[in-house]
Structure formats: C-alpha cells, structure tokens
Write a protein that holds these residues in place. Structure first.
Motif, mmCIF file in Angstrom:
data_model
loop_
_atom_site.group_PDB
_atom_site.id
_atom_site.type_symbol
_atom_site.label_atom_id
_atom_site.label_comp_id
_atom_site.label_asym_id
_atom_site.label_seq_id
_atom_site.Cartn_x
_atom_site.Cartn_y
_atom_site.Cartn_z
ATOM 1 N N ILE A 6 28.410 3.240 -12.819
ATOM 2 C CA ILE A 6 29.080 2.938 -11.577
ATOM 3 C C ILE A 6 28.097 1.847 -10.744
ATOM 4 O O ILE A 6 26.899 2.630 -10.559
ATOM 5 C CB ILE A 6 29.423 4.152 -10.936
ATOM 6 N N ARG A 22 41.568 0.993 -6.237
ATOM 7 C CA ARG A 22 40.269 0.801 -7.116
ATOM 8 C C ARG A 22 39.112 1.314 -6.559
ATOM 9 O O ARG A 22 38.365 2.018 -7.178
ATOM 10 C CB ARG A 22 40.085 -0.727 -7.412
ATOM 11 N N LEU A 23 38.694 1.101 -5.129
ATOM 12 C CA LEU A 23 37.551 1.364 -4.687
ATOM 13 C C LEU A 23 37.569 2.622 -4.562
ATOM 14 O O LEU A 23 36.462 3.437 -4.660
ATOM 15 C CB LEU A 23 37.264 0.484 -3.361
ATOM 16 N N VAL A 81 29.814 -0.009 -4.399
ATOM 17 C CA VAL A 81 30.692 0.834 -3.914
ATOM 18 C C VAL A 81 30.310 1.401 -2.589
ATOM 19 O O VAL A 81 31.153 1.383 -1.836
ATOM 20 C CB VAL A 81 30.960 1.773 -4.996
ATOM 21 N N CYS A 123 35.002 8.812 -8.974
ATOM 22 C CA CYS A 123 34.324 8.941 -10.112
ATOM 23 C C CYS A 123 32.823 9.040 -9.904
ATOM 24 O O CYS A 123 32.281 9.779 -10.692
ATOM 25 C CB CYS A 123 34.536 7.859 -11.033
ATOM 26 N N TRP A 124 32.271 8.362 -9.028
ATOM 27 C CA TRP A 124 30.809 8.546 -8.716
ATOM 28 C C TRP A 124 30.530 9.897 -8.237
ATOM 29 O O TRP A 124 29.731 10.756 -8.849
ATOM 30 C CB TRP A 124 30.449 7.396 -7.720
ATOM 31 N N SER A 183 36.624 2.164 -17.091
ATOM 32 C CA SER A 183 35.445 1.616 -17.111
ATOM 33 C C SER A 183 34.276 2.292 -16.615
ATOM 34 O O SER A 183 33.199 2.697 -16.825
ATOM 35 C CB SER A 183 35.395 0.386 -15.879
ATOM 36 N N CYS A 184 34.741 3.578 -15.947
ATOM 37 C CA CYS A 184 33.695 4.783 -15.392
ATOM 38 C C CYS A 184 33.325 5.648 -16.495
ATOM 39 O O CYS A 184 32.507 6.352 -16.468
ATOM 40 C CB CYS A 184 33.974 5.562 -14.171
ATOM 41 N N ARG A 228 26.820 1.679 -7.699
ATOM 42 C CA ARG A 228 26.628 2.575 -6.509
ATOM 43 C C ARG A 228 26.471 1.859 -5.227
ATOM 44 O O ARG A 228 27.265 2.128 -4.415
ATOM 45 C CB ARG A 228 25.695 3.790 -6.663
ATOM 46 N N THR A 240 38.972 5.197 -6.272
ATOM 47 C CA THR A 240 38.897 5.660 -7.525
ATOM 48 C C THR A 240 37.469 5.799 -7.951
ATOM 49 O O THR A 240 36.627 6.872 -8.566
ATOM 50 C CB THR A 240 39.705 5.293 -8.444
ATOM 51 N N GLU A 241 36.967 4.573 -7.715
ATOM 52 C CA GLU A 241 35.592 4.365 -8.219
ATOM 53 C C GLU A 241 34.375 5.474 -7.488
ATOM 54 O O GLU A 241 33.569 5.812 -7.986
ATOM 55 C CB GLU A 241 34.770 2.961 -7.905
ATOM 56 N N VAL A 267 39.990 1.912 -13.982
ATOM 57 C CA VAL A 267 38.808 2.517 -13.442
ATOM 58 C C VAL A 267 38.237 3.674 -14.059
ATOM 59 O O VAL A 267 36.853 3.687 -14.472
ATOM 60 C CB VAL A 267 38.922 2.897 -11.960
#
Length: 457
Positions: A434, A122-123, A439, A129-130, A156-157, A436, A125-126, A153
């Motif tokens: 996101i 999860r983290l 993350v 995506c950022w 949501s992103c 930021r 991939t976040e 993810v």
C-alpha cells in the motif's frame, strides 16, 4: 547409509524446498486441540501451510527461500473481521453520539449520496486495508457500494475478502432502487465468482427496513441460483425489531425465517435482539452471527446475547462494522471490549473466556462466514493466513498465559508481520503493498472537501 546420516550436506539435500518458514517463540495454532507450540514454526508452500511444529522438526524437513525470525514473536492465525463497510473510513467521525436511525437517515445516507463514487470507494478501501493489515486482520467481510472497485483494491492490497454487493431500495451511490441494485449485484457476483483465490463475491441486502419481503426473497433466490452467500444486518436495533412486528407481526429473525431467507449461507451482522426462539432458529439454520460490540455500544443499539447464542451452538464471529460508527477497524479492541461487555452484562466474570473470544476472531469466525475448511487455524492444508505478534513491549511482561495476553493486552501496534495466502503483506510493522503516503495525502484532501460541503447538506 551411515555416512549420509552423518553428512550435513546430504541431510540438507534431503530437505524439501519451500517458499516460506515463519518462526515464533509461541505458535498459537487455534486448532481443535487448542495446541500451543513453544519454539515452533509454520512451513508454507504455494500459499498453503504444509507443516506446523517445533522449529527443530521444521528445519530438519524443509529449507525455505525466506524465513521470518521468531525471536520475541508469537505466530497465530490472521484475524477475521466478519462485518465491515471498508470505504467508510473516509467518513470516520463525520457524525457521532447519535441513535442508529438518526445517524443513518440524517447524516450517513445523505453523505453517501453526495460523496460516494468509485474513486471515493477506491481510496476509502485502500485506507481500510492499510489499517486492517497494520492491525493483523487478514480477512474481512465487506458491504458497500461500487463492489467492483472494492474487489480491485482487495486484489492489489493482498487481503482476503468477501465482497458484498449492496442491495437496497432507495437511491444509493450505485443504483436508484432495489431492482437496479439487485441487477448490479447479480452482474458483480457472476463476473467475479470463482475467478480469484482471495475474493468471494456475495450478496449484501441491507436490512428488512430498507427492503421489503419480496425484495429480500428475490435477493435470496438470486444468491441460491449463483450459489453465493449473503451478508445482512439483522436484529441490530429495537427499531428494526419493532418495524418487523408492526409490518409482519413477528420479530426480525422470525420474519426472515418466514420467507425462507435462511435457505442458503447467511452471515447475520449484529444480532442484538433475537428472542430465545429466534436463537434456536439461528442454530438450526446454521446462520453465522457477527458480534459488533463497539458499534453497538456507540449507537446504543444494545448488547447482543452472545453467551446464549454460543450455548445454542451458533457460530459467532467478531466484526468492527464501519469506521463511521466504531470509529476504527481494530479487532484487538473488539475482542477485549466484546469479552468484557458480556461479563458485565451477565454479571458473571466466567462467561466468554479469553480462549472463546480469540476463537471468535479466528477459528469460529472462519466458521461463521463459511471458510472453516481453509482459514482460521494453523494446520496443514489450510491457506497460509497468519500473523506475527511482537512480545517485547512492556505490556507483555511477564507472560504467564499467551492467550490471556492476546485478548486482554495485545493491540494493533504489536503486530509485526502479516501473511495472506503465503504472501508477506507487512514486515517489521511496515505494510508492503500500500502506498501509504499517497493514500494519506489523498484522504486528507478529500476529507477537507467533504467537511466544507457537509455544511451545505
């Protein structure tokens, strides 16, 4: 009638109400005619492009709830990252300057078995995506573990993604062997198929050296039954090709052809070592190939014969691979390096022109992954996946040829706005969906833990 024509309020009432207008000093459509529109705009309604043209024409026909300024900006299709392992951002720099086999077997596979769980994915991939949104990537093809978490993810992103459920015959973070990982993949694809407009669940058999012929065939059979594509590593290294020759008496691509693996949509990542005959097989079987120049250089896997594949009609896209072997997700860098690498490899500055390279990251890239009908160019009826590039930085001055600048000058810091499916994901260089700081802090804390425990492996 003449009074209505002269009445501004009447003219305004005649305009159609839409969601969004994106303006630009240049609109690089990437359509079949490679049309570039000066002082243009793109009109969007319900996530679909409804018109592309000069701004004066768009303004005459539409009024939008929101308009993005086009001053000193260029509008183009979003970039398509055809091969990635998004969550591996958390393993960025963990092991460098190694051969592919040593890197995988001695570092990556052990690290993944130790650290990768749903929260890691999860983290990671976040974080990916950022990084991708910040750099103007709107679509990516991913292959990793805990695919359900990846899909959540992506939802949501706001990005668009092909999410591969990895199938591999060894103990991995979400399965013990090929049989279990294939069952997991079938479950994932069945659950997500047709359920989300931006997420396409697919199968991700790892490679022909981590799955045997019967396991690869079983994966293709499952994909055919569900009507799902496959993404796979193929002909990436000489080790893989020699493995196929030693075990099957033929090259890697030929081995896949011999088991009818190409009997369905196939995205083949890397494709560094196909023979001339195998390149013709790729073309005949409509296999989409993804070029990963930075990763292939870093692991000394070789230089893919992109020019020959294009000459034979193979659809070729561009990918970053994972951040553990790249070590970033910058598609502008991939375009520039990928184009220059082919020139020096062929000792011919005329091969792989800027226009072709840009197509590989947009229109042809969409074709390579099977989405040419919906993304990759700015045309009425296609989904509204597009980006704005700022042209005010000194490295864009002067601008004689915007295509040249996009490939040889532009970098991820120039991306100003990102729109996927009609939704604004980044404005004025700031990602909007996101968290930021969360993350950033979570990634730093996890990295500290990984660094301590890696010493024990």
């Amino acid at each position: 009638m003449s009074l209505c024509l002269l009445n501004p309020e009447a003219i305004a009432e005649d305009r159609s109400s839409i969601d969004l207008i994106i303006k630009g000093d240049y609109i690089v459509t990437m359509n079949d005619a490679d049309q570039i529109i000066r002082q243009g705009a793109v009109a969007v309604e319900s996530g679909t492009i409804v018109a592309v043209g000069p701004f004066v024409d768009i303004d005459r026909r539409y009024r939008a709830k929101e308009t993005l300024s086009g001053e000193e900006r260029l509008v183009m299709p979003g970039l398509i990252n055809g091969h990635s392992h998004a969550a591996m951002t958390l393993l960025r720099g963990i092991a460098d300057d190694l051969s592919l086999n040593e890197w995988l077997n001695d570092y990556i596979f052990p690290a993944e078995r130790t650290f990768v769980d749903p929260e890691f994915v999860r983290l990671g991939t976040e974080l990916a995506c950022w990084e991708m949104v910040r750099g103007g990537t709107t679509t990516f093809v991913d292959m990793y573990y805990h695919s359900e978490t990846i899909a959540e993810v992506v939802d949501s992103c706001g990005m668009r993604a092909f999410v591969s459920a990895t199938v591999i015959d060894q103990k991995s973070p979400d399965a013990n062997d090929a049989e279990e990982s294939l069952k997991n993949a079938v479950r994932f694809v069945t659950k997500w198929q047709g359920k989300h407009p931006r997420i396409t669940p697919i199968f991700g058999p790892h490679a022909n050296y981590t799955l045997n012929a019967s396991q690869l065939r079983a994966t293709r059979d499952a994909a055919k039954k569900l009507g799902a594509p496959i993404s796979i590593h193929m002909a990436e290294s000489m080790f893989e090709v020699e493995y196929a020759r030693d075990n099957y008496g033929m090259g890697s691509v030929s081995m896949f052809e011999s088991i009818d693996f190409f009997d369905g949509p196939t995205i083949a990542a890397h494709m560094v070592w196909p023979s001339e005959q195998e390149i013709r097989i790729l073309a005949e079987r409509n296999v989409g190939v993804i070029y990963n120049p930075t990763s292939n250089m870093k692991t000394a896997a070789g230089v893919a014969p992109i020019v020959r594949m294009l000459e034979e009609g193979v659809a070729v896209g561009i990918g970053t691979d994972g951040a553990a072997s790249n070590n970033d997700l910058d598609m502008w860098e991939e375009m520039r390096i990928g184009g220059l690498l082919q020139k020096v490899n062929r000792m011919d500055p005329k091969v792989l022109t800027a226009k072709t390279v840009l197509s590989m990251a947009t229109r042809m890239g969409a074709d390579a992954i099977g989405l040419a009908d919906s993304i990759g160019s700015l045309e009425s009826g296609k989904r509204a996946d597009l980006i704005q590039i700022m042209l005010d930085d000194v490295h864009h001055l002067p601008t004689y040829d915007v295509i040249s600048h996009l490939v040889y000058v532009t970098d991820e810091q120039d991306v100003d706005s990102v729109i996927v499916d009609g939704s604004i994901l980044m404005r004025d260089g700031r990602p909007l969906r996101i968290d930021r700081e969360r993350v950033r802090q979570a990634a730093a804390a996890l990295a500290q833990n990984i660094q301590i425990k890696m010493k024990e492996l």
